[in-house]
Each structure stands twice: as structure tokens, then as C-alpha cells.
Design an enzyme around this catalytic site. Structure first.
Site, PDB file in Angstrom:
ATOM      1  N   ASP A  91       0.859  -1.186   0.000  1.00 50.75           N
ATOM      2  CA  ASP A  91       0.000   0.000   0.000  1.00 50.75           C
ATOM      3  C   ASP A  91       0.895   1.235   0.000  1.00 50.75           C
ATOM      4  O   ASP A  91       2.119   1.120   0.078  1.00 50.75           O
ATOM      5  CB  ASP A  91      -0.969  -0.028   1.189  1.00 50.75           C
ATOM      6  CG  ASP A  91      -0.255   0.055   2.533  1.00 50.75           C
ATOM      7  OD1 ASP A  91       0.984   0.199   2.557  1.00 50.75           O
ATOM      8  OD2 ASP A  91      -0.941  -0.029   3.566  1.00 50.75           O
ATOM      9  N   CYS A 347     -14.476 -27.939   7.182  1.00 50.37           N
ATOM     10  CA  CYS A 347     -13.207 -27.308   6.788  1.00 50.37           C
ATOM     11  C   CYS A 347     -12.132 -28.365   6.563  1.00 50.37           C
ATOM     12  O   CYS A 347     -12.041 -29.343   7.306  1.00 50.37           O
ATOM     13  CB  CYS A 347     -12.763 -26.324   7.863  1.00 50.37           C
ATOM     14  SG  CYS A 347     -11.209 -25.501   7.471  1.00 50.37           S
ATOM     15  N   CYS A 349      -8.832 -27.650   6.514  1.00 46.10           N
ATOM     16  CA  CYS A 349      -7.511 -27.164   6.939  1.00 46.10           C
ATOM     17  C   CYS A 349      -6.894 -28.136   7.940  1.00 46.10           C
ATOM     18  O   CYS A 349      -7.565 -28.979   8.518  1.00 46.10           O
ATOM     19  CB  CYS A 349      -7.602 -25.752   7.521  1.00 46.10           C
ATOM     20  SG  CYS A 349      -7.948 -25.648   9.285  1.00 46.10           S
ATOM     21  N   HIS A 378      -6.472 -21.502  10.383  1.00 50.11           N
ATOM     22  CA  HIS A 378      -7.856 -21.821  10.037  1.00 50.11           C
ATOM     23  C   HIS A 378      -8.553 -20.649   9.346  1.00 50.11           C
ATOM     24  O   HIS A 378      -9.181 -20.816   8.295  1.00 50.11           O
ATOM     25  CB  HIS A 378      -8.673 -22.258  11.256  1.00 50.11           C
ATOM     26  CG  HIS A 378     -10.142 -22.272  10.946  1.00 50.11           C
ATOM     27  ND1 HIS A 378     -10.740 -23.306  10.263  1.00 50.11           N
ATOM     28  CD2 HIS A 378     -11.094 -21.317  11.121  1.00 50.11           C
ATOM     29  CE1 HIS A 378     -12.019 -23.001  10.064  1.00 50.11           C
ATOM     30  NE2 HIS A 378     -12.253 -21.801  10.559  1.00 50.11           N
TER      31      HIS A 378
HETATM   32 ZN   LIG Z   1     -10.181 -25.242   9.544  1.00 52.15          ZN
END
Ligand SMILES: [Zn+2]
Length: 398
Positions: A91, A347, A349, A378
Site C-alpha cells: 500500500d 473445513c 484445513c 484456520h
Molecule cells: Zn479449519
């Protein structure tokens, strides 16, 4: 070559494709994790690679103050310094400086401010922001703009927008004159260059430090950075249109929508984004800065935004707030103390595959560093998976 968007599929206003950068291809629409001081808080570069992160953000304001642009430049630029061979965006430093309130003073020339670290005095101008961002050497750098505060009256929004346009011209002029100074290819000693290094046909490549599964660090020396322009104009749709048209007239390889998420209601953010998108060229990348929740990034991608960034997933993770397919989970709550289930059953992950809610709750309650690490993995996975789903949705409907 600097940066180029290849649109491969469209569905309604949404587009899916690839952003080609000097440091690899990025699947779009993309969510970019924020690596404030050359580090995405709570997670290492190899874990980011494992998550499939193809581009991340660096904050010019923070890196300028510490360790300083000169140090990063001498270490071969931000990619080599932080050992990240995929794409980076920085940025302009403007947003952080404008967030300092009492510590800054803005004039036509630029922004005078005091460091939040030690109170020392500094001055950031369009030219200085370009000089720093060229020295840091990100693939995509941003024009120095004024982020108009909210609320602001009509006269204030216009004068702020006009100054951002003048600053955009100054940024482009400086960038065009100095873009060859990017530190890529300069073979300064760095953590990586102490490893095996060889020159192959005009490109340099470096065997990565012990990472057998990582590709070589390769940079095309003939390529340059890309400078993106930023649309401002407060919450006024007419000013936003004018800002978009005049920024496009100046001419940049990509355009950002800035000045949002500054305290305005979410509905208003949405209105301003949707109306501004109509005035941005279809063939150039569109970057919505500093937004938002998982639902919002999915909606904006569906509306035709290609790039987004937000500190929300990493910051929320450090406060024990986790995004899941079943809604938000505050892992500190006592109700999870003996919950054997995964954080999010849907999920994929490595945290959800391995640990229970009870264990994550315990780590957080015990103030263990591992709580921040696992929560960050996560949440970032959740954001990236959200964008993967949106990309598949666009391609399926094309
Ligand atoms: Zn997860």
C-alpha cells in the site's frame, strides 16, 4: 511486462482468471492476506505457501519505519528479505498515516506525521511513497492518496478527491522516471543468496533454503512493478464516478477503490463499491481495499472485484474469533471446554483435521502462542476456500 489480468471466465459481472505478475500467477478473484511488517502475523511463509497464498500485502508505513526501506532494498527487496518468492503488493502508506489523527498534518505537498513507535517526525509525499515502494520492490504498488474521513461534507469530499488526483499524477511521473531502480536481480547478500545461486539465461534463480518442495526463486529482470491508481470521492456516487473517470484518464495498469471501511454503514460501502465498479475499465484489475467479512468478499467478487485484502481473518484469529461454515465461533467460550468436535466439520484445513474445539479453547484460555498460530491458519484457510468456491462458481456458469 508489469502486471496483466487474463480473464478466462465470466458470470454476470463476475470474472475469474489470472493476474500475471513478475513473481508468478495469481488466480482471481483473490483474497490477499495482510503482512504488515513483512510478516503475516502468526503464520510463517511456508505455511502461507501450503495454504495456497499466491499474493500478500506489505504495509509501506510500517516497513518504512522499521526496518527502513534502505535495509530492505540492500537485502534485495522485500521478496528476498522475507523469503517470499510469490507476488507482493504494497500500500502507499497513506491510509496508515491518515489513521494517526493527532500525529499528522496534511498539505498539498504531502503528509507530515510522527512515528507511532518513537514520536520521530517524518514526511510522506507522493514522490517519497513511490521511492519507498520502489525500494521495497513489491510487484504491485499503490498511488499515494488521501483517504477522506467519514463523515465529510460535499466541499471536503471534492477537495480531497481533487488532491488525490493531483497526487496520482505526481506518483505516475515519479514512478515512470524511477521504475528501473527496483531491487530485483540485484545480487546483494541475503539469507537465501548464501544458498546455492546460479544465473540461467538472463534470469537468476536461487535454490531455496532447505525447501525441497519449493520452486526456485526466479525473477524476470526485464519486468517492472505495476503502479495502480486509487479512486476516492468519499461516499458521493457522483464524485466517485468523476474520480474513476479522471484516474482512468491518467492511466494505470489497475485500479483500486479506496476510502471505504472508514466507519460508514455496510450498506453504504456496498452502494459506493457497486456504483464505482461501473466506471472502471473491464479489462484491467479492480482492487477493493480493506474489505471485509467472508460473506462480503464473496459478494464483491460476484460483483466484479478481482482483488481484496483485509486484516480481519488474522486479527480476529488472535482474538479467538473464528469463521466457520456454521457461522462465527468465539473459541474462548466455556461451552467448548469439553467439545471433542473439530472447529468446523466442513473445513479441510490442517487445524480442523487434527485438533478439537476443547483443545483450541484450552490453548486460547492458557494464552498459548500456538492458539494464535492455529487460529490464523484456520481463518486464512476459510477466506481462501471462500474465494476458491467463488472462482469455481464463476467458471461453472461461464
Ligand atoms: Zn479449519
Amino acid at each position: 511486462m508489469s502486471v496483466q489480468l487474463q480473464i478466462e471466465a465470466t458470470r454476470g459481472a463476475a470474472r475469474a482468471g489470472k493476474l500475471i505478475t513478475p513473481h508468478g500467477e495469481v488466480e482471481t478473484p483473490v483474497f490477499m492476506p495482510v503482512g504488515t511488517v513483512g510478516s503475516v502475523k502468526g503464520i510463517s511463509q511456508d505455511a502461507l505457501e501450503e495454504l495456497g497464498v499466491e499474493i500478500l500485502l506489505g504495509n509501506t508505513y510500517h516497513l518504512y519505519l522499521r526496518p527502513g526501506m534502505e535495509t530492505v532494498r540492500k537485502m534485495g527487496g522485500l521478496h528476498r528479505f522475507m523469503s517470499w518468492d510469490r507476488a507482493i503488493l504494497t500500500d502507499s502508506g497513506g491510509f496508515q498515516v491518515f489513521s494517526l489523527n493527532e500525529l499528522r498534518k496534511v498539505s498539498e505537498e504531502g503528509a507530515a506525521f510522527r512515528s507511532h513507535l518513537d514520536g520521530s517526525a517524518h514526511f510522506l509525499s507522493p514522490e517519497k511513497s513511490m521511492e519507498i515502494q520502489i525500494g521495497l520492490g513489491a510487484d504491485i504498488i499503490m498511488a499515494f492518496d488521501e483517504c477522506t474521513e467519514y463523515p465529510a461534507d460535499g466541499a471536503r469530499m471534492r477537495s480531497s478527491m481533487e488532491m488525490t488526483l493531483r497526487w496520482a499524477e505526481r506518483c505516475k511521473r515519479y514512478f515512470e522516471a524511477h521504475k528501473q531502480e527496483v531491487p530485483w536481480g540485484s545480487r546483494q547478500p541475503s539469507a537465501i543468496s548464501r544458498q546455492e545461486e546460479r544465473v540461467v539465461g538472463g534470469r537468476w534463480s536461487v535454490a531455496s533454503a532447505g525447501g525441497a518442495d519449493r520452486g526456485p526463486l526466479t525473477t524476470d529482470q526485464s519486468s517492472t512493478q505495476a503502479l495502480f491508481g486509487i479512486v476516492q470521492g468519499g461516499m458521493d456516487r457522483e464524485l466517485r464516478r468523476e474520480s474513476a473517470e479522471r484516474t482512468v484518464e491518467i492511466g494505470f495498469p489497475g485500479y483500486a477503490i479506496g476510502g471505504l471501511s472508514v466507519g460508514e454503514p455496510r450498506e453504504l460501502t456496498r452502494e459506493v463499491v457497486l456504483s464505482t465498479l461501473e466506471h472502471l475499465p473491464a479489462e484491467k484489475p479492480r482492487y477493493l481495499m480493506g474489505v471485509g467479512t467472508p460473506e462480503e468478499i464473496a459478494q464483491y467478487a460476484q460483483a466484479g472485484v478481482d482483488m481484496m485484502d483485509c486484516v480481519l481473518p488474522t486479527r480476529a484469529a488472535r482474538h479467538g474469533l473464528l469463521f466457520t461454515s456454521e457461522g462465527k465461533v468465539s473459541i474462548k467460550q466455556a461451552r467448548y471446554a469439553q467439545d471433542e468436535g473439530p472447529l468446523d466439520p466442513a473445513c479441510e484445513c490442517r487445524v480442523c483435521a487434527r485438533y478439537s474445539r476443547a483443545y483450541l479453547r484450552h490453548l486460547y484460555a492458557a494464552n498459548e502462542l500456538l492458539a494464535q498460530v492455529l487460529n490464523t491458519v484456520h481463518n486464512l484457510h476459510y477466506y481462501l476456500a471462500t474465494m476458491r468456491t467463488v472462482r469455481a462458481w464463476i467458471r461453472a456458469g461461464s
